[in-house]
Scaffold this motif. Structure first.
Motif, mmCIF file in Angstrom:
data_model
loop_
_atom_site.group_PDB
_atom_site.id
_atom_site.type_symbol
_atom_site.label_atom_id
_atom_site.label_comp_id
_atom_site.label_asym_id
_atom_site.label_seq_id
_atom_site.Cartn_x
_atom_site.Cartn_y
_atom_site.Cartn_z
ATOM 1 N N PHE A 287 0.209 -1.238 -0.360
ATOM 2 C CA PHE A 287 -0.023 0.111 0.174
ATOM 3 C C PHE A 287 0.752 1.439 -0.347
ATOM 4 O O PHE A 287 1.644 1.090 0.517
ATOM 5 N N ALA B 124 -3.392 3.573 -0.739
ATOM 6 C CA ALA B 124 -4.271 2.532 -2.265
ATOM 7 C C ALA B 124 -3.602 1.697 -2.271
ATOM 8 O O ALA B 124 -2.268 2.081 -1.865
ATOM 9 N N LYS C 149 -9.939 -4.016 -8.890
ATOM 10 C CA LYS C 149 -8.712 -4.072 -8.762
ATOM 11 C C LYS C 149 -7.760 -3.248 -7.865
ATOM 12 O O LYS C 149 -6.494 -3.896 -7.491
ATOM 13 N N GLY C 150 -8.167 -2.533 -6.827
ATOM 14 C CA GLY C 150 -7.943 -1.777 -5.754
ATOM 15 C C GLY C 150 -8.999 -1.431 -4.560
ATOM 16 O O GLY C 150 -10.339 -1.230 -4.560
ATOM 17 N N PRO D 22 -3.112 -1.453 -4.550
ATOM 18 C CA PRO D 22 -3.870 -3.084 -5.331
ATOM 19 C C PRO D 22 -4.167 -3.920 -5.219
ATOM 20 O O PRO D 22 -3.297 -4.885 -4.018
ATOM 21 N N ASP E 231 -13.163 0.504 -2.962
ATOM 22 C CA ASP E 231 -12.320 -0.209 -4.218
ATOM 23 C C ASP E 231 -13.757 0.853 -5.280
ATOM 24 O O ASP E 231 -13.990 2.295 -4.827
ATOM 25 N N GLU E 232 -12.306 0.921 -6.675
ATOM 26 C CA GLU E 232 -12.266 1.886 -7.097
ATOM 27 C C GLU E 232 -13.507 2.352 -8.178
ATOM 28 O O GLU E 232 -14.112 3.231 -8.609
#
Length: 139
Positions: A23, A36, A95-96, A38, A119-120
């Motif tokens: 992160f 953040a 995905k993150g 992934p 998440d995004e």
């Protein structure tokens, strides 16, 4: 509320757990922090989704940062977690992971914070709250 990107002067070298998990601190300001992460295979549990401990770690970290902003690279403030509550609400669709933390109150020795992981795609994955004690010394 939008927040400016992290001032490079305030960034800190990643510590070992941060490097292992992957992160990054992406925003840090008065009473606010954002991380953040992934999603990667080493974060998954047996069911193939991120382990709950990852969410707890992100919430603990982002809420701690939210209460320790000084705005001065030479003056670092640190805190110890006194209590941490994590509520697991959903699983990621993206995905993150994005962890946001807000200092919500406190005083000279302790502070309180709340955090959210999304998440995004905007999916709300976990929420948390905690109490933190400022360390007696700064780095």
């Amino acid at each position: 509320m939008t927040h400016a990107p992290l001032d490079p002067a305030l960034g800190e070298a990643p510590y070992d757990l941060q490097k292992h998990l992957g992160f990054d601190l992406t925003h840090w300001d008065v009473d606010y922090a954002r991380l953040a992460l992934p999603i990667a295979p080493h974060l998954m549990n047996r069911a193939g989704i991120p382990h709950g401990g990852i969410y707890a770690t992100l919430l603990d970290t982002v809420m701690g940062f939210a209460g320790c902003y000084t705005g001065t690279p030479e003056l670092k403030k640190l805190a110890l977690t006194l209590s941490l509550t994590t509520n697991f609400l959903s699983r990621p669709k993206g995905k993150g992971l994005i962890a946001e933390g807000w200092r919500t109150g406190g005083g000279a020795k302790t502070f309180f914070a709340e955090g959210t992981i999304t998440d995004e795609t905007g999916e709300v994955i976990a929420r948390g709250s905690g109490a933190f004690k400022y360390r007696a010394t700064t780095l």
